[in-house]
Write an enzyme that holds these catalytic residues in place. Structure first.
Site, short mmCIF file in Angstrom:
data_model
loop_
_atom_site.label_atom_id
_atom_site.label_comp_id
_atom_site.label_asym_id
_atom_site.label_seq_id
_atom_site.Cartn_x
_atom_site.Cartn_y
_atom_site.Cartn_z
N ASN A 77 0.81 -1.23 0.00
CA ASN A 77 0.00 0.00 0.00
C ASN A 77 0.84 1.27 0.00
OD1 ASN A 77 0.72 -0.73 2.60
ND2 ASN A 77 -1.09 0.16 3.54
N LYS A 116 12.40 -7.38 2.34
CA LYS A 116 11.59 -8.10 1.35
C LYS A 116 10.32 -7.30 1.10
CE LYS A 116 8.20 -10.52 0.83
NZ LYS A 116 7.39 -10.34 -0.38
N PRO A 117 10.27 -6.62 -0.05
CA PRO A 117 9.05 -5.87 -0.36
C PRO A 117 7.96 -6.82 -0.84
CG PRO A 117 10.66 -5.67 -2.15
CD PRO A 117 11.31 -6.52 -1.07
N GLY A 169 0.83 -11.40 10.48
CA GLY A 169 1.49 -10.98 11.73
C GLY A 169 1.52 -12.12 12.75
N GLU A 193 3.39 -3.88 12.60
CA GLU A 193 2.37 -2.87 12.34
C GLU A 193 1.28 -3.54 11.51
OE1 GLU A 193 3.70 0.99 10.97
OE2 GLU A 193 1.64 1.55 10.51
N CYS A 229 -3.39 1.39 6.59
CA CYS A 229 -3.70 0.81 7.90
C CYS A 229 -4.35 1.86 8.80
CB CYS A 229 -2.45 0.21 8.53
SG CYS A 229 -1.05 1.30 8.54
N GLN A 250 -7.39 -7.59 -3.77
CA GLN A 250 -7.92 -6.53 -2.92
C GLN A 250 -9.20 -5.96 -3.52
OE1 GLN A 250 -6.75 -6.13 0.02
NE2 GLN A 250 -8.29 -4.62 0.52
N GLU A 308 -11.35 -5.04 8.85
CA GLU A 308 -10.59 -4.10 8.01
C GLU A 308 -10.90 -4.38 6.55
OE1 GLU A 308 -6.25 -4.52 7.73
OE2 GLU A 308 -6.13 -2.37 8.13
N ILE A 309 -11.51 -3.42 5.87
CA ILE A 309 -11.88 -3.62 4.45
C ILE A 309 -10.71 -3.24 3.55
CG2 ILE A 309 -13.46 -2.92 2.61
CD1 ILE A 309 -15.58 -2.41 4.82
P1 NDP Z 1 -0.11 -9.64 3.66
O1 NDP Z 1 -0.05 -9.52 5.13
O2 NDP Z 1 -0.25 -10.98 3.05
O3 NDP Z 1 1.17 -8.95 2.99
C1 NDP Z 1 2.06 -8.06 3.63
C2 NDP Z 1 3.50 -8.48 3.38
O4 NDP Z 1 3.73 -9.76 3.95
C3 NDP Z 1 3.86 -8.61 1.91
O5 NDP Z 1 5.22 -8.25 1.72
C4 NDP Z 1 3.70 -10.10 1.66
O6 NDP Z 1 4.45 -10.53 0.54
C5 NDP Z 1 4.24 -10.64 2.96
N1 NDP Z 1 3.81 -12.00 3.29
C6 NDP Z 1 2.71 -12.68 2.88
N2 NDP Z 1 2.69 -13.91 3.41
C7 NDP Z 1 3.79 -14.04 4.17
C8 NDP Z 1 4.35 -15.07 4.97
N3 NDP Z 1 3.75 -16.26 5.10
N4 NDP Z 1 5.50 -14.85 5.63
C9 NDP Z 1 6.12 -13.66 5.52
N5 NDP Z 1 5.68 -12.64 4.76
C10 NDP Z 1 4.52 -12.82 4.10
O7 NDP Z 1 -1.28 -8.72 3.15
P2 NDP Z 1 -2.13 -8.93 1.81
O8 NDP Z 1 -1.35 -8.44 0.72
O9 NDP Z 1 -2.64 -10.34 1.66
O10 NDP Z 1 -3.39 -8.03 2.16
C11 NDP Z 1 -4.47 -8.63 2.90
C12 NDP Z 1 -5.04 -7.70 3.92
O11 NDP Z 1 -4.03 -7.31 4.84
C13 NDP Z 1 -5.54 -6.39 3.36
O12 NDP Z 1 -6.83 -6.54 2.88
C14 NDP Z 1 -5.46 -5.50 4.54
O13 NDP Z 1 -6.60 -5.67 5.34
C15 NDP Z 1 -4.25 -6.01 5.30
N6 NDP Z 1 -3.02 -5.20 5.04
C16 NDP Z 1 -2.64 -4.33 5.99
C17 NDP Z 1 -1.53 -3.52 5.77
C18 NDP Z 1 -1.08 -2.53 6.76
O14 NDP Z 1 -0.46 -1.53 6.38
N7 NDP Z 1 -1.32 -2.73 8.04
C19 NDP Z 1 -0.78 -3.60 4.52
C20 NDP Z 1 -1.24 -4.60 3.60
C21 NDP Z 1 -2.32 -5.36 3.87
P3 NDP Z 1 3.77 -10.66 -0.92
O15 NDP Z 1 2.89 -9.46 -1.09
O16 NDP Z 1 4.93 -10.68 -1.82
O17 NDP Z 1 3.00 -11.93 -0.90
#
Ligand code: NDP
Length: 500
Positions: free
Chosen positions: A165, A188-189, A246, A264, A298, A345, A396-397
Site C-alpha cells: 500500500n 523483502k518488499p 502478523g 504494524e 492501515c 484486494q 478491516e476492508i
Molecule cells: P499480507 O499480510 O499478506 O502482505 C504483507 C506483506 O507480507 C507482503 O510483503 C507479503 O508478501 C508478505 N507476506 C505474505 N505472506 C507471508 C508469509 N507467510 N510470511 C512472511 N511474509 C509474508 O497482506 P495482503 O497483501 O494479503 O493483504 C491482505 C489484507 O491485509 C488487506 O486486505 C489489509 O486488510 C491487510 N493489510 C494491511 C496492511 C497494513 O499496512 N497494516 C498492509 C497490507 C495489507 P507478498 O505481497 O509478496 O505476498
C-alpha cells in the site's frame, strides 16, 4: 516517461530489475521472473526476480558479516549521519523516477506519490540527526564505589517485510532509523511493488553505505517472506501487513530464535465528529481519511461516529465531497483517487460492499466498480444504518468504504470507538477542548488526530495498541526500537571481598 502534458505516459517496455545484495544488483539470470502489471492500466511495468531460498541465505549471510565486522556499527554517529543525509539528497534528486514507479506498481495518484517521496527524503534527513544524538544513560548516584552506565547497542541483522500500500513510505519509516542505530538490513518488499525498494538500495550504496548493509530479496510472501521470518540468523524483524500474517511472524519467531519483533498490523480506525465541530472542515477531513490511497491505509479513518443531531446532515456533506473527488488515471496529475492495487484486494472490497448490503446497511453512495476502459477502480462508498455487529463495521476492508454510526453522549462515542480488536489510529473533530482531550485520553490508539487526520512526519512515532501491533517506528522511538539496552556496573577502587 514523457511529461509534456499533465498526464505522464506509460513506459514503452517494462523495466527489468535484479535483486540487491552486497552493494550491487544481482540479475535474475536463470530464476523465474514476476511481471507486474500497472493496476491502473493493466500493462506490464516491471520485471522482478523470484529469489530462491539460497538467495535469501546469501543475503542474510552478507548482512551478518557486515554487522559482525562492524563496518557500519563501528563508525561514529557523524559518519553514519553523513551517509543518511546524502541518501536524503539523492532521493530528492531521483524523486520523479521513484514516484513514477511507485504509481505504476501501486496505482496511487502521481501527485500523492511525489509528496510521499519528499516525505521519505525528510525521514532520512531527520534520522541523520538521531544517528548522532542516540545515547544511553549514566548513574552517578550509586555511592563512591560504583558507577553505572546504560548503553544502547544495535540489535544486529534486521529483516523488513513491507506491504504494497505504501511500498516506499513504509520502507522509509524504518530504514533510516534502523541504519541510524547501526544495524544491517535484509528487506523483502511485496512481490507486486518491489521497484522502489530496489531503487532505495542502489541510492544507499551511492550515498556511501558500506556494501552488505542494505540488501533486498524479492519474491512472494509465502516463499521468501516465510523463509525470512523463520531465518535463525535474523535478529529482529519488522513486519507491516495483515494481522493474519502478523500472527505467523510471531509463531515463526517462537519456533526459531525468538527474534525481536516490530509489528504494524491492521486498523479499523474511528473518526468521531461532534455537532460543535467545523462540519465543513470535518467532512473534507473524513473524505480524505477514507479516500486517501483508496482507503488502502492501515490508518484509514473507516468508521465515522457522528453526534446524532447532525448525523444525517453530515452524511450528506460527506456524500457531496465524494461526488467531487477525482477518481481516475493514476498518471494524471489531477487524479486524487487512483486504482485498487491488486485484483485480490479489488475482490475483497467488492465482497464487503455486497456483504454490507446483505447485512442490512443502507448504501448512501458509491459501491461500484468504475469503468475507465482499463484498470480497477472503486467509487468512494458510504454506508448508513450500520450496527456495531456488522462485518463492515468490524473488519478491516482496506478500501474506500466508510460506515456511519450515530452517538448521543461522549461516553457512547468512546465506547463505539473502542469496540474493536484494533487500536492503530483515531481522529476527533470538535471545537470544545474538553471533549477533544477526553476523547484523546480514552480512545485506545497509537496515533491520534484532533481536528485533522492522517497527519505525520519523521518526528512522531507510529504504531498500534491492541491487535494493531507491537513497537513503534520513527522518531527517537524508532531508533531505540532497533537497539538493545546493556547495563554496566563499574567498580571504583577495590571491591569488598566475598571471602575475607
Ligand atoms: P499480507 O499480510 O499478506 O502482505 C504483507 C506483506 O507480507 C507482503 O510483503 C507479503 O508478501 C508478505 N507476506 C505474505 N505472506 C507471508 C508469509 N507467510 N510470511 C512472511 N511474509 C509474508 O497482506 P495482503 O497483501 O494479503 O493483504 C491482505 C489484507 O491485509 C488487506 O486486505 C489489509 O486488510 C491487510 N493489510 C494491511 C496492511 C497494513 O499496512 N497494516 C498492509 C497490507 C495489507 P507478498 O505481497 O509478496 O505476498
Amino acid at each position: 516517461m514523457d511529461k509534456t502534458s499533465t498526464r505522464l505516459s506509460l513506459p514503452v517496455s517494462p523495466r527489468e530489475f535484479g535483486f540487491y545484495v552486497n552493494g550491487a544488483f544481482v540479475p535474475a539470470g536463470p530464476r523465474e521472473v514476476f511481471s507486474r502489471n500497472s493496476p491502473g492500466h493493466d500493462v506490464p511495468v516491471t520485471l522482478i526476480p523470484k529469489c530462491t531460498a539460497d538467495d535469501l541465505d546469501m543475503a542474510v549471510s552478507v548482512a551478518r558479516t557486515a554487522f559482525d565486522d562492524r563496518r557500519w556499527s563501528g563508525l561514529n554517529g557523524q559518519a553514519r549521519a553523513a551517509v543518511l543525509l546524502r541518501a536524503g539528497a539523492l532521493i530528492r534528486e531521483r524523486a520523479e523516477e521513484i514516484a513514477y514507479f511507485e504509481t505504476l506498481e501501486n496505482g496511487k495518484p502521481i501527485s500523492q506519490a511525489r509528496a510521499e517521496v519528499g516525505g521519505c527524503a525528510d525521514m532520512f534527513e531527520y534520522a541523520s540527526g538521531l544517528a548522532r544524538s542516540l545515547h544511553g544513560d549514566s548513574f552517578n548516584n550509586l555511592g563512591d564505589g560504583m558507577f553505572g552506565l546504560v548503553t544502547r547497542e544495535p540489535v544486529g541483522v534486521v529483516g523488513i517485510i513491507t506491504p504494497w500500500n505504501f511500498p516506499f513510505l513504509i520502507l522509509c519509516e524504518r530504514v533510516p532509523y534502523i541504519l541510524a542505530s547501526g544495524c544491517t538490513i535484509v528487506a523483502k518488499p511485496s512481490e507486486v511493488t518491489s521497484a522502489t525498494t530496489l531503487i532505495l538500495a542502489e541510492i544507499l550504496t551511492e550515498a556511501g553505505l558500506p556494501d552488505g548493509c542494505m540488501n533486498v530479496v524479492t519474491g512472494s510472501g509465502s516463499t521468501i517472506g516465510q523463509a525470512l521470518i523463520e531465518h535463525p540468523d535474523v535478529d529482529m524483524l519488522s513486519f507491516t501487513g495483515s494481522t493474519a500474517v502478523g500472527r505467523r511472524v510471531v509463531e515463526a519467531a517462537g519456533r526459531t530464535n525468538f527474534k525481536k519483533l516490530g509489528l504494524e498490523l491492521g486498523g479499523k480506525n474511528p473518526q468521531i465528529v461532534f455537532a460543535d465541530a467545523d462540519l465543513e472542515d470535518a467532512a473534507d477531513g473524513v473524505a480524505f481519511g477514507i479516500g486517501f490511497n483508496t482507503g488502502q491505509c492501515c490508518v484509514s479513518g473507516s468508521r465515522l461516529i457522528v453526534e446524532r443531531s447532525v448525523a444525517d446532515a453530515f452524511a450528506q456533506m460527506v456524500r457531496a465531497k465524494f461526488a467531487r473527488v477525482v477518481v481516475g488515471d493514476p498518471l494524471d496529475e489531477a487524479t486524487q483517487i487512483g486504482a485498487i492495487t491488486t485484483d485480490a484486494q479489488n475482490r475483497t472490497i467488492l465482497s464487503y460492499i455486497e456483504k454490507g448490503q446483505a447485512e442490512g446497511a443502507r448504501l448512501i453512495c458509491g459501491g461500484e466498480q468504475m469503468d475507465f476502459g482499463r484498470g480497477q477502480f472503486i467509487s468512494p462508498t458510504l454506508f448508513g444504518d450500520v450496527t456495531r455487529d456488522m462485518a463492515i463495521a468490524r473488519e478491516e476492508i482496506f478500501g474506500p468504504v466508510l460506515t456511519i454510526m450515530p452517538f448521543d453522549t461522549i461516553e457512547e462515542a468512546i465506547a463505539i470507538a473502542n469496540d474493536t480488536e484494533y487500536g492503530l489510529a483515531a481522529s476527533v473533530w470538535t471545537k470544545n477542548i474538553d471533549k477533544a482531550l477526553m476523547v484523546t485520553r480514552r480512545v485506545q490508539a497509537g496515533r491520534f488526530w484532533v481536528n485533522t487526520t492522517l497527519a505525520g512526519g519523521p518526528e512522531l512515532p507510529l504504531g498500534g495498541f491492541k491487535q494493531s501491533g507491537w513497537g513503534r517506528e520513527a522518531g527517537i522511538y524508532g531508533v531505540e526500537e532497533y537497539t538493545q539496552v546493556k547495563s554496566v556496573h563499574i567498580e571504583i577502587g577495590k571491591r569488598s571481598p566475598w571471602i575475607g
